[in-house]
Design an enzyme around this catalytic site. Structure first.
Site, mmCIF file in Angstrom:
data_model
loop_
_atom_site.group_PDB
_atom_site.id
_atom_site.type_symbol
_atom_site.label_atom_id
_atom_site.label_comp_id
_atom_site.label_asym_id
_atom_site.label_seq_id
_atom_site.Cartn_x
_atom_site.Cartn_y
_atom_site.Cartn_z
ATOM 1 N N ASP A 200 -79.188 -33.476 37.443
ATOM 2 C CA ASP A 200 -78.064 -33.609 36.522
ATOM 3 C C ASP A 200 -78.138 -32.363 35.669
ATOM 4 O OD1 ASP A 200 -76.504 -34.078 34.204
ATOM 5 O OD2 ASP A 200 -76.482 -36.199 34.708
ATOM 6 N N HIS A 201 -77.242 -31.417 35.925
ATOM 7 C CA HIS A 201 -77.458 -30.100 35.320
ATOM 8 C C HIS A 201 -77.382 -30.137 33.794
ATOM 9 C CE1 HIS A 201 -73.032 -29.725 35.324
ATOM 10 N NE2 HIS A 201 -73.165 -28.736 34.485
ATOM 11 N N ASP A 258 -67.351 -38.548 37.603
ATOM 12 C CA ASP A 258 -67.653 -37.113 37.587
ATOM 13 C C ASP A 258 -68.460 -36.719 36.347
ATOM 14 O OD1 ASP A 258 -67.259 -34.479 38.755
ATOM 15 O OD2 ASP A 258 -65.966 -34.060 37.030
ATOM 16 N N HIS A 263 -73.621 -37.128 33.298
ATOM 17 C CA HIS A 263 -73.867 -36.220 32.171
ATOM 18 C C HIS A 263 -73.791 -36.918 30.807
ATOM 19 C CE1 HIS A 263 -73.409 -33.449 35.372
ATOM 20 N NE2 HIS A 263 -72.105 -33.258 35.279
ATOM 21 N N LYS A 363 -60.371 -33.465 31.024
ATOM 22 C CA LYS A 363 -59.953 -32.135 31.477
ATOM 23 C C LYS A 363 -58.598 -31.816 30.854
ATOM 24 C CE LYS A 363 -62.532 -32.028 35.818
ATOM 25 N NZ LYS A 363 -63.606 -31.082 35.464
#
Ligand code: BG6
Length: 513
Positions: A200-201, A258, A263, A363
């Site tokens: 999970d960046h 997403d 995140h 977004k």
């Protein structure tokens, strides 16, 4: 081919431990992630002098390519995405000698023997050792065939006595609870949990790691980090971009899968967790897991009270006109996929009882910003009664994850002059001014951690599972509950007005980041 140290500075590097020599096999090497993130991140490790001697990358994929073509492709990627400077030419020349490509169809079990053979030849020549790191950067539909293929060719277990085999798996890890469980079962029937690194960046971002330092390496914040002093917490991840060229993937994902399932819940867990006893993979992940378990589930029949979903309509972002989500490539004109989600979450434990966590991500919002805002309670006694109530703002601590990384503390201050007037001011820490230079990309840190065998900043199987347990009933409610609707919002605005109402019902409002 010679085994070589990628950077002579490596020996004097000040990292506590150098990774063992290893080969990294990237499935999906011709894809977007490899060129945008992986190669720049690995080259950055070379730049920092922390790659082990003989380090080798083998790209594997269906697209037929020679080693040479792959190398050129990676060099282009590095120049485009990796802050490459002409003065680094010599470093690249050394790096590129460790880049190889094997054309295989990962969907065909019989092709893994060929991959194994080629790896043996490359490893022999490079003296890269027996340690292997597999990186799954393919569409998720390929995970299962690759895992089976590796196991079929006995590549899931190390060849030598002290050698290791590890596997990094990209998100999305499943699309709902059942598929995530199925994938976990498949992975764990072939690899041990210690071999599995679910990336999970967000966990590799400097500011996210700093959250742990901020909370647990300073004595002054922890005593007030609880329901006695905190009114509520807002976690925001706003993006100006739309779905870009990922419409096909995003249609089946949406903002919830997403961004929120992974995140955002990770950010929440790090904000809310108890101090671990040690900074190691088990203790840190145990504490996070307790937070996930304490998040109150949202039942399908109450999703309209605790969640808001939206989809961007046409509008203007950063001065440019942009299309509606439904007009994006790969997106159905009838789409009901959400590009915005706001949630009110509650954590049922001693520390957080009664403190809502408002989480939102979207977004095509007006600004790219990710932040965690800790909103403190008002003073118990209103001493300056003659002042308008709104001149007395709450105190808050804002952790700016990106961009403009830093931490600020807001408090009220007297405006200089003969009268008693006040306004909020901030004390501000900025990475840029305190430390200068560039922040290391999340992938750089995470790939190095995996080579070092440190899974602290990776998601564990049980936390992925419990995250899906939370998210799946919300998805179900969005489909079955007729009170739940998807709301359009104009691109370039802060999401649907219903998201404002979610907080207004509690007498609160979203911060303007
Ligand atoms: C990815 C999502 O995981 O994170 C993308 O799939 C999103 O849709 C991205 O844009 C955001 O990452 P960052 O690091 O740019 O905040």
């Amino acid at each position: 081919m010679q085994s070589e140290l990628l950077n002579p500075l490596a020996e004097s590097s000040r990292i506590e431990k150098m990774p063992d020599p290893c080969t990294m096999v990237i499935f999906g090497a011709s894809g977007d992630l490899t060129k945008r993130k992986l190669i720049p991140a690995i080259f950055d490790l070379a730049r920092q002098g922390v790659l082990p001697s003989g380090f080798t990358i083998v790209g594997a994929g269906r697209t037929a390519m020679s080693h040479e073509v792959f190398r050129e492709y990676m060099f282009k990627a590095l120049k485009e995405f990796g802050r490459f400077q002409e003065s680094e030419k010599a470093l690249w020349e050394t790096f590129v000698r460790g880049l190889f490509y094997v054309t295989i169809d990962p969907g065909k079990p019989e092709e893994y023997a060929k991959l194994k053979k080629e790896l043996e030849v490359i490893n022999e020549a490079r003296r890269a050792g027996e340690n292997v790191l597999f990186y799954l950067s393919t569409p998720p539909g390929m995970y299962s065939p690759i895992i089976k293929g590796l196991s079929g060719a006995a590549m899931n277990k190390p060849g030598g006595q002290n050698a290791w085999v590890r596997i990094i798996i990209e998100k999305p890890f499943g699309v709902d609870l059942n598929s995530a469980r199925q994938l976990n079962r498949e992975v764990l029937s072939v690899f041990d949990e210690e071999q599995v690194y679910r990336i999970d960046h967000y966990l590799g971002k400097e500011t996210v790691q700093n959250l742990l330092v901020f909370r647990f390496a300073n004595g002054i914040f922890e005593p007030i980090w609880n329901r006695n002093y905190i009114d509520h917490i807002q976690i925001t991840a706003a993006e100006t971009v739309g779905v870009e060229n990922r419409g096909g993937y995003y249609e089946h994902a949406g903002a919830m899968r997403d961004m929120i399932q992974n995140h955002m819940l990770q950010l929440l867990a790090l904000t809310a967790m108890e101090p671990p006893v040690l900074f190691d993979a088990q203790q840190v992940r145990d504490e996070k897991q307790k937070v996930f378990q304490a998040i109150r589930s949202i039942r399908p029949d109450e999703v309209h009270e605790y969640s808001v979903r939206g989809q961007y309509a046409a509008g203007t972002v950063n001065g440019a006109s942009v299309l509606a989500y439904k007009s994006e490539r790969g997106v159905s004109t009838e789409s009901v996929t959400e590009t915005y989600v706001a949630l009110k979450l509650q954590i049922d434990n001693w520390r957080w009882a009664g403190v809502p966590f408002y989480v939102r991500s979207g977004k095509r919002l007006p600004k790219r910003v990710t932040e965690i805002a800790i909103q403190f309670k008002k003073t118990p006694h209103h001493l300056f009664r003659h002042l308008p109530a709104d001149s007395l703002d709450h105190n808050n601590i804002v952790i700016r994850v990106q961009p403009d990384e830093g931490i600020s503390l807001k408090f009220s201050s007297k405006i200089p002059g003969s009268f008693m007037r006040m306004r909020p001011v901030t004390m501000d820490f900025r990475y840029g001014s305190s430390f200068g230079g560039h922040l290391t990309d999340a992938y750089t840190r995470l790939i190095l951690d995996c080579m070092l065998g440190d899974a602290t900043l990776y998601a564990r199987g049980d936390s992925v599972d419990v995250a899906w347990q939370l998210i799946t009933p919300v998805h179900e409610g969005w489909i079955s509950n007729k009170n739940s609707k998807i709301h359009d919002y104009t691109s370039g605005t802060w999401g649907p007005k219903e998201a404002d109402e979610l907080l207004a019902r509690d007498g609160r409002r979203w911060r303007l980041p």
